[in-house]
Design a protein around this motif. Structure first.
Motif, PDB file in Angstrom:
ATOM      1  N   LEU A   1      67.765  45.237  73.217  1.00  0.00           N
ATOM      2  CA  LEU A   1      67.669  43.813  73.571  1.00  0.00           C
ATOM      3  C   LEU A   1      66.368  43.532  74.310  1.00  0.00           C
ATOM      4  N   TYR A   2      66.009  44.435  75.193  1.00  0.00           N
ATOM      5  CA  TYR A   2      64.768  44.257  75.917  1.00  0.00           C
ATOM      6  C   TYR A   2      63.580  44.224  74.974  1.00  0.00           C
ATOM      7  N   CYS A   3      63.569  45.125  74.038  1.00  0.00           N
ATOM      8  CA  CYS A   3      62.470  45.194  73.073  1.00  0.00           C
ATOM      9  C   CYS A   3      62.432  43.944  72.200  1.00  0.00           C
ATOM     10  N   PHE A   4      63.605  43.520  71.763  1.00  0.00           N
ATOM     11  CA  PHE A   4      63.632  42.357  70.883  1.00  0.00           C
ATOM     12  C   PHE A   4      63.207  41.084  71.614  1.00  0.00           C
ATOM     13  N   ARG A   5      63.581  41.002  72.850  1.00  0.00           N
ATOM     14  CA  ARG A   5      63.166  39.827  73.633  1.00  0.00           C
ATOM     15  C   ARG A   5      61.643  39.758  73.703  1.00  0.00           C
ATOM     16  N   ARG A   6      61.046  40.871  73.898  1.00  0.00           N
ATOM     17  CA  ARG A   6      59.586  40.910  73.959  1.00  0.00           C
ATOM     18  C   ARG A   6      58.968  40.532  72.622  1.00  0.00           C
ATOM     19  N   ASP A   7      59.514  41.071  71.573  1.00  0.00           N
ATOM     20  CA  ASP A   7      58.942  40.838  70.252  1.00  0.00           C
ATOM     21  C   ASP A   7      59.152  39.406  69.783  1.00  0.00           C
ATOM     22  N   SER A   8      60.293  38.846  70.117  1.00  0.00           N
ATOM     23  CA  SER A   8      60.521  37.451  69.713  1.00  0.00           C
ATOM     24  C   SER A   8      59.561  36.525  70.456  1.00  0.00           C
ATOM     25  N   SER A   9      59.233  36.850  71.682  1.00  0.00           N
ATOM     26  CA  SER A   9      58.239  36.067  72.412  1.00  0.00           C
ATOM     27  C   SER A   9      56.881  36.169  71.742  1.00  0.00           C
ATOM     28  N   LYS A  10      56.560  37.371  71.302  1.00  0.00           N
ATOM     29  CA  LYS A  10      55.291  37.573  70.591  1.00  0.00           C
ATOM     30  C   LYS A  10      55.243  36.721  69.332  1.00  0.00           C
ATOM     31  N   ILE A  11      56.322  36.779  68.580  1.00  0.00           N
ATOM     32  CA  ILE A  11      56.366  36.047  67.315  1.00  0.00           C
ATOM     33  C   ILE A  11      56.148  34.550  67.571  1.00  0.00           C
ATOM     34  N   GLN A  12      56.831  34.027  68.554  1.00  0.00           N
ATOM     35  CA  GLN A  12      56.706  32.599  68.843  1.00  0.00           C
ATOM     36  C   GLN A  12      55.280  32.238  69.223  1.00  0.00           C
ATOM     37  N   ASN A  13      54.680  33.032  70.077  1.00  0.00           N
ATOM     38  CA  ASN A  13      53.327  32.721  70.526  1.00  0.00           C
ATOM     39  C   ASN A  13      52.315  32.856  69.408  1.00  0.00           C
ATOM     40  N   TYR A  14      52.488  33.891  68.579  1.00  0.00           N
ATOM     41  CA  TYR A  14      51.533  34.086  67.490  1.00  0.00           C
ATOM     42  C   TYR A  14      51.619  32.932  66.489  1.00  0.00           C
ATOM     43  N   LEU A  15      52.818  32.508  66.213  1.00  0.00           N
ATOM     44  CA  LEU A  15      52.976  31.402  65.270  1.00  0.00           C
ATOM     45  C   LEU A  15      52.317  30.128  65.798  1.00  0.00           C
ATOM     46  N   LYS A  16      52.434  29.908  67.086  1.00  0.00           N
ATOM     47  CA  LYS A  16      51.817  28.703  67.656  1.00  0.00           C
ATOM     48  C   LYS A  16      50.295  28.774  67.592  1.00  0.00           C
ATOM     49  N   ILE A  17      49.787  29.919  67.882  1.00  0.00           N
ATOM     50  CA  ILE A  17      48.335  30.109  67.800  1.00  0.00           C
ATOM     51  C   ILE A  17      47.856  29.891  66.374  1.00  0.00           C
ATOM     52  N   LEU A  18      48.613  30.452  65.446  1.00  0.00           N
ATOM     53  CA  LEU A  18      48.250  30.364  64.034  1.00  0.00           C
ATOM     54  C   LEU A  18      48.272  28.912  63.561  1.00  0.00           C
ATOM     55  N   LYS A  19      49.297  28.226  63.972  1.00  0.00           N
ATOM     56  CA  LYS A  19      49.430  26.835  63.550  1.00  0.00           C
ATOM     57  C   LYS A  19      48.262  26.014  64.068  1.00  0.00           C
ATOM     58  N   CYS A  20      47.946  26.176  65.341  1.00  0.00           N
ATOM     59  CA  CYS A  20      46.858  25.383  65.903  1.00  0.00           C
ATOM     60  C   CYS A  20      45.519  25.738  65.278  1.00  0.00           C
ATOM     61  N   ARG A  21      45.450  26.951  64.797  1.00  0.00           N
ATOM     62  CA  ARG A  21      44.185  27.334  64.161  1.00  0.00           C
ATOM     63  C   ARG A  21      44.088  26.788  62.748  1.00  0.00           C
ATOM     64  N   ILE A  22      45.189  26.788  62.054  1.00  0.00           N
ATOM     65  CA  ILE A  22      45.160  26.395  60.645  1.00  0.00           C
ATOM     66  C   ILE A  22      45.324  24.881  60.496  1.00  0.00           C
ATOM     67  N   VAL A  23      46.296  24.310  61.127  1.00  0.00           N
ATOM     68  CA  VAL A  23      46.508  22.869  61.030  1.00  0.00           C
ATOM     69  C   VAL A  23      46.407  22.254  62.432  1.00  0.00           C
ATOM     70  N   PRO A  24      45.197  22.112  62.919  1.00  0.00           N
ATOM     71  CA  PRO A  24      45.046  21.603  64.282  1.00  0.00           C
ATOM     72  C   PRO A  24      45.506  20.134  64.367  1.00  0.00           C
TER      73      PRO A  24
END
Lengths: 230, 522
Positions: free
Chosen positions: A203-226
């Motif tokens: 659970l600890y590992c997944f919590r960390r990874d899900s946070s990563k996924i969310q942040n990466y997606l946001k970064i990606l979105k702002c980069r691609i469709v600002p």
């Protein structure tokens, strides 16, 4: 002469109607935008991104809740010394650890990282849910959450794959992500170490990874469709 | 020499004592925690232990979980005292840090507890800044507009940070907060506000799934009380009051006419052809004249004599009057048989009058506008007459209204009258002429109001002429309100009335000569 003309006319009329109907149907189902029209597709890509980001946020929320619940159950000391540092099975996946690092990363690379993470967590979460369901120690609430979490990982993976396809179609990213369609290529480096992990660590590992996924997606979105807010 | 040795000894001793009793190694510091306000930097704080008397230096050492590379804190100042600030380059997310603080002084050092943190887990923004409150109007309804600013300096985060807000509102005196979520918006409009109430507002924020920040400083504002609606209402009320006030004023000014309108004077009963005042007078002749009126005009005998008369009063029944005229007069006092009052003793007198002396008393009464002659007699005729007259006056009822006929008031009535001013007395009727009396009566001062105990039914005795004759007086003292007619006097012949019997009059004076239009009912 008129007698022959009448059935021919009706048949002709019927054909015309059918053609029109089929055209209308096609028009309704598919957007009338062509590949070249950037405005049309960018909007839909932004929508896709938004949905995917919402999904990932929800997933991270659930993982957070479950982790807190487990902390209450097991009450492990947060700052205990000497604890074996967790070795998540996804540690092998190189992930950017900050905003700058993520921004410096190429779109394709970032997208690949997201996908790898999602793929890596599919099976472990399913098994986690199974173990919770069979273990009567845990409440139904936890069991339901673990199932929801497992489902969400799968849904999110599909969603991200759709986004990738869209981006490929739009020419935003190249075709270097050739092998992304098949999950086996991604799973290979990730061993079955997760079977050895305890529930709480998982659970600890997944919590960390899900946070990563969310942040990466946001970064990606702002980069691609600002848009406003980036 | 010895002194020098002692000095050095003392010096060494002093230093030794200082070291041994005042100084000690530092106490163990304690790491409190760390905080990242923006997901890019973070700060950690500790509390030092006991000082130990000597200057102590604190140092923070850390290393990331996977590496053994121990580093020292890069910045001890930016975060305040006893803090360590990690900037962007030093911050690594999703990685566990292990931190330790070591306190060192001349005598030793002390190591704190080790703190393991993941920066993503200690993310907590600072509260929003510059909370602004404004009262605005929307369709005459006030609403509260709340605005604030993000705590982060940079507005562009490229998607790395998504800040969401939450605010709480309560009226000043209430203890319960009402919480509203505003997500990404940096303003909020609250429409459920009451006027004249002071509201308190606080705002806080969070970064994605981080912990909520503290509540911002409380901002308060009072919603103004009056709205346009209230003002309009007041204006309308005032405007509507003006006609009301004018109506009230008019009523007050014209209250008399209003009184007359609302409570009109009720007329007394009036029978056509019957003069009610004559009925009330009580005198026989008046009664007769009232009832029979003009019919008996032919029988009237004009009396031209003066109004002086006197009555002989005697105990016995068969008294004889020397004066033929007097007997005639007396007889004329007798009520004719047609006039019945219901008194018992009337029967014989009616018989007496049956011989035709149906002289109505009209002639007498016409010469005297007043009445009020009261016989004194114990004689049965006169007694009965009096009784009947009293009955007449009683049965006649109330005083007439002044608005109908100018009839002098009867004895029982105390109504003030103005007749004395407006009329002259008739001396007598001579054929078709009516002789009027000259006014000899002076106007009445108020001082001459008679005592109330003087009965109106009696006359004062002027003198006793003989054993059988009593002279009565009823002199007119003055012209003012008189129940008794000032027209006739008894006894004394033409003398100016006011000289002798100024006090003998049984008149009663009421009032001072003004007319009251409102009738008085006795």
């Amino acid at each position: 002469m008129s007698g022959q003309m009448r059935p021919a006319c009706s048949v002709w009329l019927l054909l015309v109607c059918l053609v029109l109907y089929s055209r209308l149907k096609v028009a309704a189902s598919a957007p009338t935008c062509t590949n070249g029209q950037a405005g049309c597709h960018v909007l839909s890509l932004a929508n896709l991104f938004d949905r995917v980001i919402q999904h990932s946020a929800r997933m991270h929320g659930i993982s957070n809740d479950l982790h807190s619940e487990f902390e209450l159950y097991f009450l492990p000391s947060k700052n205990q010394i000497g604890r074996v540092s967790r070795n998540c099975h996804t540690s092998t996946i190189l992930t950017p650890n900050g905003k700058e690092n993520a921004q410096r990363m190429a779109r394709e690379e970032l997208t690949e990282v997201i996908l790898k993470l999602l793929v890596a967590w599919g099976d472990p979460l399913w098994h986690f849910h199974q173990s919770l369901a069979h273990n009567h120690e845990f409440s139904n609430f936890s069991s339901n959450k673990s199932l929801e979490m497992s489902d969400m990982v799968h849904e999110l993976r599909k969603g991200v794959q759709k986004v990738i396809e869209k981006m490929k179609m739009l020419g935003i990213i190249g075709n270097s992500l050739g092998g992304l369609g098949s999950s086996e290529s991604l799973l290979a480096p990730v061993s079955a170490e997760w079977r050895l992990m305890k529930d709480y660590d998982l659970l600890y590992c997944f919590r960390r990874d899900s946070s990563k996924i969310q942040n990466y997606l946001k970064i990606l979105k702002c980069r691609i469709v600002p848009e406003h807010g980036c | 020499m010895l002194w020098k040795e002692c000095k050095s000894c003392l010096f060494i001793l002093h230093g030794f004592i200082n070291v041994c009793f005042n100084a000690s190694p530092p106490g163990k510091p304690a790491l409190i925690g760390c905080r990242s306000p923006d997901k890019e930097t973070f700060t950690c704080w500790w509390t030092p232990g006991s000082p130990g008397g000597l200057p102590t230096v604190h140092r923070l050492y850390y290393h990331r979980a996977e590496s053994k590379d121990v580093r020292e804190c890069p910045d001890y100042t930016s975060g305040g005292s006893n803090s360590c600030y990690f900037d962007k380059s030093q911050t690594t997310l999703w990685v566990e840090y292990e931190l330790t603080v070591v306190a060192t002084n001349a005598l030793g050092n002390a190591t704190s507890n080790t703190l393991r943190i993941d920066v993503m887990n200690v993310v907590r923004p600072y509260p929003p800044k510059n909370v602004v409150l404004q009262v605005k109007q929307s369709n005459d309804n006030p609403y509260l507009f709340i605005g604030w600013q993000s705590p982060l300096n940079k507005t562009k985060t490229y998607g790395w940070v998504t800040i969401k807000y939450q605010l709480r509102v309560r009226p000043e005196k209430s203890k319960e907060w009402k919480i509203y979520d505003t997500d990404l918006q940096r303003n909020f409009s609250l429409h459920t506000v009451d006027p004249k109430v002071t509201y308190e507002v606080e705002v806080r924020c969070a970064l994605d799934h981080s912990t909520w920040s503290e509540w911002s400083t409380t901002a308060s504002i009072k919603i103004p009380g009056s709205s346009q609606k209230d003002r309009l209402l007041w204006v309308l009320m005032l405007v509507s009051l003006i006609p009301l006030l004018t109506a009230v004023c008019a009523l007050v000014v014209k209250r008399n006419s209003v009184k007359q309108c609302l409570l009109p004077p009720v007329p007394g009963p009036k029978i056509i052809g019957v003069d009610p005042r004559l009925l009330k007078s009580g005198r026989a002749e008046d009664v007769v004249s009232a009832l029979f009126g003009n019919q008996k005009l032919a029988n009237m005998k004009a009396r031209t004599e003066e109004t002086e008369e006197f009555i002989s009063v005697s105990d016995s029944r068969d008294w004889l009057l020397p004066d033929e005229r007097l007997s005639e007069k007396v007889r004329s006092l007798i009520i004719p048989n047609s006039f019945v009052f219901g008194a018992k003793t009337q029967s014989f007198e009616l018989e007496k009058a049956a011989d035709g002396k149906e002289n109505p008393v009209l002639d007498r009464s016409s010469s005297r506008p007043g009445d009020g002659r009261t016989p004194l007699s114990p004689a049965p005729e006169l007694q009965s007459l009096r009784a009947s007259k009293d009955a007449a006056s009683r049965s006649a009822g109330q005083c007439p209204a002044h608005s109908y006929v100018d009839i002098p008031t009867p004895e029982d009535c105390r109504t003030p009258e103005a007749t004395s001013d407006d009329y002259s007395r008739v001396k007598g009727v001579h054929g078709e002429d009516v002789l009027l009396e000259e006014e000899r009566v002076p106007p009445c001062p108020d001082a001459q109001i008679q005592p109330a105990n003087v009965a109106s039914d009696y006359s004062r005795v002027a003198e006793v002429n003989s054993d059988t004759t009593v002279l009565l007086q009823n002199l007119p003292v003055c012209k003012e309100r008189q129940h008794h007619d000032a027209g006739w006097t008894v006894g004394k012949k033409p003398e100016p009335p006011g000289t002798e019997v100024s006090t003998g009059s049984s008149t009663q004076l009421v009032g001072s000569g003004y007319v009251d239009s409102v009738p008085n009912f006795c």
